[in-house]
Design an enzyme around this catalytic site. Structure first.
Site: not given
Length: 413
Positions: A327, A384
């Site tokens: 992005t 994560h």
């Protein structure tokens, strides 16, 4: 004169392999009104696409069976229609797919063509931050791609509201506050953003890279590149190329974790999602098999999908199947942000604005000096649960190193 046949059912066609249902946004025809083959009859909103459903043949709308806000499964009846008994040879059955959807191509992008210049000219502006899900993707990030139809443009923009005019908002003091219904695309963006955050442990790591050599290359070869490639030589295809190359050495960043956290899929190729701004929201079209593309081919592919999004011609299947997303958060001057992952992907790279900055430099054993350098922040948001901080930092270090090493002119094509 063509005769109108008996009433029959008009059904919701398939909108893509991953779309099983859609919500009726509004009908564009009223019962009793006639229509011609290919004319849009209604708008629908689905998880990854907003689309107009066209008439498979000329006829008359008899009865609406699924009103606005109704959720309808693919293949379910939307209305009763009376179609012309004489149909053109290319007309399909009314319950067949009314919205033509091209299957995703898994082959490399076609060779560069001179006519491709029209794509870069059609590109209204730089790519924008993604929005998870809407293909678009998120807040300013990514959220699954969405394709929008032409109805909104035909209907025209909402009338401008100016201070002093009566407000439709129901407020006690009739102040200038106004209340509007949230558009379907914003509902999808909001939902997918929340789903993305809820399903993964998201963290962002940021590094700064020196792209002075790439800036010089663009100045030296930009005009010649645009003449031969048919696309503008921006920084974005260099960022994309460096990220794609880095993924081969950091496969966990190009992977997906299933919902019950029992299986990890390491994708063999890179199907690159590129966040693109549009008049109805951010979308994320996918460039297939990006691993095999040169800088020039990436530039052309980015221009092509951006033009298709902004022209509302992007197809639903072109907005799904991505494995990693970029992005361009710097397209409006932002230095960096924390983009939201486009689930079920595990990472998204945000590229900030390239700025010139005075920084200290030192040669080998030489004195400390100061010089003007082109610098950019690269922000990687990652899941994560699957990717450790060391993995994210390692990936960004590889991207940074590739960008700072620069590209030779012969590497462009």
């Amino acid at each position: 004169m063509t005769d109108i046949g008996a009433a029959e059912l008009f059904s919701l066609p398939a909108l893509g392999a991953e779309i099983t249902e859609a919500t009726v946004v509004r009908w564009l025809k009223e019962p009793g009104e006639s229509f011609t083959e290919g004319e849009p009859l209604l708008e629908v909103a689905a998880d990854k696409v907003d689309a107009e459903i066209p008439a498979p043949a000329s006829g008359t709308l008899i009865e609406i069976l699924a009103e606005s806000d109704a959720v309808v499964e693919a293949g379910a009846a939307l209305a009763r229609v009376a179609l012309a008994t004489e149909r053109s040879p290319r007309t399909e059955d009314v319950t067949a797919v009314a919205l033509r959807v091209a299957p995703p191509t898994m082959e490399p992008q076609p060779a560069l063509r001179a006519s491709a210049g029209a794509l870069s000219r059609a590109q209204a502006g730089p790519l924008s931050p993604a929005i998870p899900g809407a293909g678009s993707q998120p807040g300013h990030d990514v959220s699954g791609g969405r394709s929008t139809g032409q109805a909104s443009r035909r209907a025209g923009p909402a009338a401008a509201w100016r201070p002093g005019e009566p407000s439709t908002a129901r407020t006690a003091d009739r102040s200038l506050t106004r209340v509007e219904k949230l558009p379907a695309i914003r509902k999808t963006i909001a939902r997918r953003m929340m789903e993305s955050l809820a399903r993964s442990a998201q963290l962002t790591t940021v590094v700064e890279a020196d792209v002075t050599s790439i800036a010089a290359l663009r100045v030296e070869h930009g005009s010649n590149f645009e003449r031969h490639a048919g696309a503008r030589l921006s920084f974005l295809p260099f960022f994309a190329k460096a990220a794609i190359e880095a993924l081969s050495g950091h496969p966990v960043v190009n992977a997906s974790l299933d919902d019950d956290m029992s299986q990890v899929t390491y994708h063999r190729d890179v199907h690159l999602g590129m966040a693109v701004d549009s008049d109805k929201g951010l979308m994320v079209p996918v460039i297939r098999r990006a691993t095999h593309l040169s800088v020039a081919e990436l530039a052309l592919s980015i221009a092509r999908v951006a033009a298709a999004v902004r022209a509302n011609t992007i197809k639903p299947d072109e907005l799904s199947g991505g494995t990693f997303t970029i992005t361009n958060t710097g397209s409006r001057g932002a230095l960096f942000d924390t983009p939201i992952i486009n689930a079920p992907q595990s990472a998204i790279l945000g590229t900030g604005a390239v700025v010139e900055r005075v920084v200290p430099t030192s040669g080998r054993g030489g004195p400390l000096q100061f010089g003007v350098r082109s610098r950019v922040y690269l922000a990687l948001s990652y899941d994560h649960r699957l990717i450790d901080g060391a993995d994210a930092a390692g990936f960004l270090a590889t991207v940074k190193g590739r960008l700072e090493a620069g590209f030779a002119a012969e590497e462009l094509f």
